[in-house]
Design an enzyme around this catalytic site. Sequence first.
Site, mmCIF file in Angstrom:
data_model
loop_
_atom_site.group_PDB
_atom_site.id
_atom_site.type_symbol
_atom_site.label_atom_id
_atom_site.label_comp_id
_atom_site.label_asym_id
_atom_site.label_seq_id
_atom_site.Cartn_x
_atom_site.Cartn_y
_atom_site.Cartn_z
ATOM 1 N N LEU A 235 0.903 -1.162 0.000
ATOM 2 C CA LEU A 235 0.000 0.000 0.000
ATOM 3 C C LEU A 235 0.929 1.195 0.000
ATOM 4 C CD1 LEU A 235 -2.783 -0.697 2.674
ATOM 5 C CD2 LEU A 235 -3.070 -0.507 0.205
ATOM 6 N N ASP A 236 0.624 2.207 -0.768
ATOM 7 C CA ASP A 236 1.600 3.293 -0.789
ATOM 8 C C ASP A 236 1.553 4.131 0.487
ATOM 9 O OD1 ASP A 236 -0.249 4.419 -3.556
ATOM 10 O OD2 ASP A 236 -0.398 5.301 -1.555
#
Length: 234
Positions: A101-102
């Site tokens: 997930l960024d």
Amino acid sequence: MRINKYLAGCGVGSRRFCDKLVADGSVKINGKTVTEMGAEVDENNDSVTVDNRRVTYKRREYYIMLHKPKGYVSTVKDDLGRKTIMDLIDIKARLFPVGRLDYDTEGLLLMTSDGEVAQKLMHPSGEVSKTYIARIEGNITEAELQQLRTGVMLDGKLTNLAGVRLLDKDDKTSRIEIVIKEGRNRQVRRMLESIGKTVQFLKRTAEGELRLGGLTRGTYRFLNDKEIEYLLSL
Ligand code: URA
């Protein structure tokens, strides 16, 4: 999983010792003697014996669900010295994140000590659907929603079909649910940017049947047996 790992997980002995048992012809899977080192066992369905005595696998791996907050990188280490997901986990075992997930995105991130499973789950051929909630600035039209569903151009390639619906909106913002089966870099943000939208907030709420539910931001929980079985079946 491979027979030697399975046997070791049954407490039979080290993997190397278990290799010898296999080579000696002491091991049967579903009643058939196996002598190849690479033989695979389905730990949920196969019956395995050593010298005709049934052995049972005790799960020793960790499978956890983390609610990653924004402001953490989803890698084990960060060269820039930013906070990582490992700062949120107090388990001693070596854990691998399943996917990413960024930094600015929050939500469901799976982690496991089982490197083989992590690799398998991240393989593009088996992409499981991922559900996101995005809050964007302003409004979004039905035509724009349809464009997201049918595909937008990213890196010179159309995105696959996506499930997209408007959840709610007010004067300033709109909330959208997006379900995709791909995992391109920053895909949801870039899909929305490609139609001129500014993303204020992005959260992953589900991966396949696994749901984030009410898990508190920054905490994790162990998957239950049913969830682990589901994960291993993917
Ligand atoms: N799409 C994004 O834009 N960011 C993520 O972290 C995951 C999907």
